[in-house]
Design a protein around this motif. Sequence first.
Motif, PDB file in Angstrom:
ATOM      1  N   ALA A  76      54.472  73.636  -7.852  1.00 39.52           N
ATOM      2  CA  ALA A  76      55.530  72.905  -7.161  1.00 39.52           C
ATOM      3  C   ALA A  76      55.016  71.742  -6.330  1.00 39.52           C
ATOM      4  O   ALA A  76      55.795  70.876  -5.915  1.00 39.52           O
ATOM      5  CB  ALA A  76      56.322  73.858  -6.263  1.00 39.52           C
ATOM      6  N   GLY A  77      53.706  71.693  -6.087  1.00 41.21           N
ATOM      7  CA  GLY A  77      53.135  70.602  -5.306  1.00 41.21           C
ATOM      8  C   GLY A  77      52.644  69.424  -6.132  1.00 41.21           C
ATOM      9  O   GLY A  77      52.170  68.432  -5.572  1.00 41.21           O
ATOM     10  N   ASN A  78      52.776  69.510  -7.448  1.00 41.88           N
ATOM     11  CA  ASN A  78      52.197  68.467  -8.293  1.00 41.88           C
ATOM     12  C   ASN A  78      52.813  67.089  -8.079  1.00 41.88           C
ATOM     13  O   ASN A  78      52.167  66.073  -8.330  1.00 41.88           O
ATOM     14  CB  ASN A  78      52.313  68.848  -9.773  1.00 41.88           C
ATOM     15  CG  ASN A  78      51.444  70.027 -10.144  1.00 41.88           C
ATOM     16  OD1 ASN A  78      50.505  70.373  -9.429  1.00 41.88           O
ATOM     17  ND2 ASN A  78      51.764  70.679 -11.257  1.00 41.88           N
ATOM     18  N   SER A  79      54.050  67.035  -7.616  1.00 42.22           N
ATOM     19  CA  SER A  79      54.742  65.754  -7.471  1.00 42.22           C
ATOM     20  C   SER A  79      54.299  64.974  -6.235  1.00 42.22           C
ATOM     21  O   SER A  79      54.633  63.793  -6.095  1.00 42.22           O
ATOM     22  CB  SER A  79      56.257  65.963  -7.423  1.00 42.22           C
ATOM     23  OG  SER A  79      56.619  66.709  -6.272  1.00 42.22           O
ATOM     24  N   PHE A  80      53.528  65.622  -5.332  1.00 43.74           N
ATOM     25  CA  PHE A  80      53.120  64.905  -4.118  1.00 43.74           C
ATOM     26  C   PHE A  80      51.668  65.180  -3.719  1.00 43.74           C
ATOM     27  O   PHE A  80      51.269  64.870  -2.600  1.00 43.74           O
ATOM     28  CB  PHE A  80      54.051  65.247  -2.945  1.00 43.74           C
ATOM     29  CG  PHE A  80      54.222  66.713  -2.658  1.00 43.74           C
ATOM     30  CD1 PHE A  80      53.325  67.383  -1.841  1.00 43.74           C
ATOM     31  CD2 PHE A  80      55.279  67.423  -3.196  1.00 43.74           C
ATOM     32  CE1 PHE A  80      53.470  68.734  -1.551  1.00 43.74           C
ATOM     33  CE2 PHE A  80      55.440  68.777  -2.921  1.00 43.74           C
ATOM     34  CZ  PHE A  80      54.545  69.430  -2.094  1.00 43.74           C
ATOM     35  N   CYS A  81      50.881  65.739  -4.625  1.00 43.76           N
ATOM     36  CA  CYS A  81      49.492  66.088  -4.296  1.00 43.76           C
ATOM     37  C   CYS A  81      48.490  65.426  -5.227  1.00 43.76           C
ATOM     38  O   CYS A  81      48.736  65.295  -6.427  1.00 43.76           O
ATOM     39  CB  CYS A  81      49.289  67.601  -4.376  1.00 43.76           C
ATOM     40  SG  CYS A  81      50.166  68.536  -3.111  1.00 43.76           S
ATOM     41  N   ILE A  82      47.367  65.025  -4.658  1.00 45.81           N
ATOM     42  CA  ILE A  82      46.182  64.611  -5.402  1.00 45.81           C
ATOM     43  C   ILE A  82      45.183  65.754  -5.315  1.00 45.81           C
ATOM     44  O   ILE A  82      44.869  66.230  -4.220  1.00 45.81           O
ATOM     45  CB  ILE A  82      45.574  63.329  -4.814  1.00 45.81           C
ATOM     46  CG1 ILE A  82      46.514  62.147  -5.041  1.00 45.81           C
ATOM     47  CG2 ILE A  82      44.196  63.049  -5.420  1.00 45.81           C
ATOM     48  CD1 ILE A  82      46.070  60.869  -4.364  1.00 45.81           C
TER      49      ILE A  82
END
Length: 272
Positions: A76-82
């Motif tokens: 769920a964090g893929n859209s805002f995480c590097i």
Amino acid sequence: MARMPGATWRPIPVNYSGGGISPRIVVVHIMEGTLTGTDSWFRQSRARASSHFGTGKNGALYQWVDTANRAWAQAAGNSFCISIENEGKGGDRLTDAQLDRNAEILAWAHRTHGIPLQRTNSTSGRGLGWHGMGGSAWGGHTSCPGPKIVAQLDEIVARARKITGSGGTPGGSGGTPPTGKAPTFPLPHRWAFGPKSGPNWQVSGFYSHRSDLRRWQQRMLDRGWVGIGNADGLYGPRTARVARQFQAEKGLGVDALIGRATWDAAWTAPVT
């Protein structure tokens, strides 16, 4: 495209999503394996996993996914995480070379994507975090990268600040960002969030845009006032506390509100 200079570009043909990312957190992982093995695994469709970056214990640095795209590392964090995968296994500490590579990635993400040079303990925050803090929403890998590496995150932030010249230490004030002319003070719109008699008038209604407060918070973080937490554009107890302390230190009126004098001092007053 967003590819980091100095990283070996190792693009993978599968296991990522094009576009749809607004980075605000750099996330530290542990591979549970080697850099070479992970590079091979990410190229297999059955892996259903990837990372933007990977480091080797000897200091090697790979980039597998452009940061304009989503790597599959935090669910769920893929859209805002590097994401950064680090060679090793649970219980390891990052080597000195890996600390340097992680700091370089964070510094580059700060310059390229505006990610602040600070720790975050929240998936709603901004800065440097770790995989396990996302809990079940991020895949349930609560032991990744392990407590020894989590304890090194402040050191990564400190090294990134040194790279960018932002100064400061993760523990408190004392940074040395350059002083100079302050940006134009944003006129306060005290009626932006409700009537003057409202309970949060002085707090929530002080700025017309969250971006104004976020800019001041980030400047204070760059000066070393990391007790402010995240530069999130929200006026909370931490921001109020830092504002009071800063006003007292600089001989300003102590009211915890960021008026013109407090705004200007963040850029013009010498760092003590």
